[in-house]
Motif scaffolding. Structure first.
Motif, PDB file in Angstrom:
ATOM      1  N   LYS A  70      29.135  -9.316 -31.430  1.00  0.00           N
ATOM      2  CA  LYS A  70      30.217  -8.969 -30.512  1.00  0.00           C
ATOM      3  C   LYS A  70      31.486  -9.658 -30.998  1.00  0.00           C
ATOM      4  O   LYS A  70      31.474 -10.839 -31.363  1.00  0.00           O
ATOM      5  N   LEU A  71      32.594  -8.917 -31.003  1.00  0.00           N
ATOM      6  CA  LEU A  71      33.878  -9.457 -31.457  1.00  0.00           C
ATOM      7  C   LEU A  71      34.846  -9.569 -30.290  1.00  0.00           C
ATOM      8  O   LEU A  71      34.954  -8.655 -29.474  1.00  0.00           O
ATOM      9  N   VAL A  72      35.571 -10.699 -30.220  1.00  0.00           N
ATOM     10  CA  VAL A  72      36.666 -10.860 -29.269  1.00  0.00           C
ATOM     11  C   VAL A  72      37.926 -11.057 -30.100  1.00  0.00           C
ATOM     12  O   VAL A  72      37.985 -11.930 -30.956  1.00  0.00           O
ATOM     13  N   LEU A  73      38.904 -10.173 -29.892  1.00  0.00           N
ATOM     14  CA  LEU A  73      40.096 -10.138 -30.734  1.00  0.00           C
ATOM     15  C   LEU A  73      41.296 -10.760 -30.029  1.00  0.00           C
ATOM     16  O   LEU A  73      41.552 -10.475 -28.862  1.00  0.00           O
ATOM     17  N   LEU A  74      42.034 -11.576 -30.785  1.00  0.00           N
ATOM     18  CA  LEU A  74      43.160 -12.335 -30.264  1.00  0.00           C
ATOM     19  C   LEU A  74      44.410 -12.046 -31.080  1.00  0.00           C
ATOM     20  O   LEU A  74      44.370 -12.053 -32.311  1.00  0.00           O
ATOM     21  N   CYS A  75      45.526 -11.781 -30.392  1.00  0.00           N
ATOM     22  CA  CYS A  75      46.833 -11.665 -31.049  1.00  0.00           C
ATOM     23  C   CYS A  75      47.822 -12.532 -30.267  1.00  0.00           C
ATOM     24  O   CYS A  75      47.402 -13.397 -29.501  1.00  0.00           O
ATOM     25  N   ARG A  76      49.105 -12.313 -30.422  1.00  0.00           N
ATOM     26  CA  ARG A  76      50.094 -13.143 -29.734  1.00  0.00           C
ATOM     27  C   ARG A  76      50.070 -12.939 -28.227  1.00  0.00           C
ATOM     28  O   ARG A  76      50.061 -13.892 -27.461  1.00  0.00           O
ATOM     29  N   SER A  77      50.080 -11.663 -27.794  1.00  0.00           N
ATOM     30  CA  SER A  77      50.226 -11.387 -26.361  1.00  0.00           C
ATOM     31  C   SER A  77      49.157 -10.461 -25.794  1.00  0.00           C
ATOM     32  O   SER A  77      49.189 -10.155 -24.604  1.00  0.00           O
ATOM     33  N   GLY A  78      48.234  -9.988 -26.611  1.00  0.00           N
ATOM     34  CA  GLY A  78      47.205  -9.073 -26.133  1.00  0.00           C
ATOM     35  C   GLY A  78      47.559  -7.614 -26.312  1.00  0.00           C
ATOM     36  O   GLY A  78      46.980  -6.758 -25.651  1.00  0.00           O
ATOM     37  N   ILE A 125      41.264  -9.913 -25.989  1.00  0.00           N
ATOM     38  CA  ILE A 125      41.468 -11.094 -25.164  1.00  0.00           C
ATOM     39  C   ILE A 125      42.810 -10.943 -24.450  1.00  0.00           C
ATOM     40  O   ILE A 125      43.864 -10.885 -25.090  1.00  0.00           O
ATOM     41  N   LEU A 126      42.751 -10.852 -23.129  1.00  0.00           N
ATOM     42  CA  LEU A 126      43.954 -10.722 -22.311  1.00  0.00           C
ATOM     43  C   LEU A 126      44.894 -11.901 -22.537  1.00  0.00           C
ATOM     44  O   LEU A 126      44.448 -13.016 -22.776  1.00  0.00           O
TER      45      LEU A 126
END
Length: 140
Positions: free
Chosen positions: A82-90, A110-111
């Motif tokens: 399972k992958l949870v993806l993260l960026c600057r702001s979602g 990721i919210l």
């Protein structure tokens, strides 16, 4: 604070959205792999989550799509992880999660992202986000 549950509103396009706290819980239990889809420059200058897999969705300069994204995200999700993806702001992480899902992976956004939304002074880091919630991160 109790972690927010997974939101299934995006069924069919990607697995859903999770709070930063729930993503951290999944990481600690070994249930998921954190993939940071921000650019190399963002991770270097703003900060990063130790142990996260770095797979930029878009690269600096110019913020062009990363031509190596597909292969790298498939490697991160190898074996059905399972992958949870993260960026600057979602926002970019939603696009990346959709692409990962098209490739047959279980991918969540990721919210709030790493830095959250801008405040009334247009500064990030004070209204939500991985850092704001006190989750592990480092800066070079």
């Amino acid at each position: 604070m109790q972690p927010r549950p997974v939101h299934a509103a995006h069924a069919g396009t990607y697995a859903g959205d999770v709070s930063p706290q729930l993503a951290w819980q999944w990481l600690q239990s070994g249930e998921a792999v954190l993939v940071d889809v921000r650019s190399d420059a963002e991770r270097e200058w703003v900060g990063f989550v130790p142990g996260a897999v770095a797979v930029a969705w878009k690269q600096w300069p110019g913020m062009v799509l990363n031509p190596r994204f597909d292969g790298a995200i498939q490697q991160a999700g190898a074996g059905g992880r399972k992958l949870v993806l993260l960026c600057r702001s979602g926002v970019r992480s939603i696009a990346a999660a959709k692409r990962a899902t098209e490739l047959g992976l279980e991918a969540y956004n990721i919210l709030e992202g790493f830095e959250g939304d801008p405040d009334e002074h247009a500064h990030r880091g004070f209204k939500g986000g991985w850092r704001h919630h006190g989750l592990p991160w480092r800066q070079n």
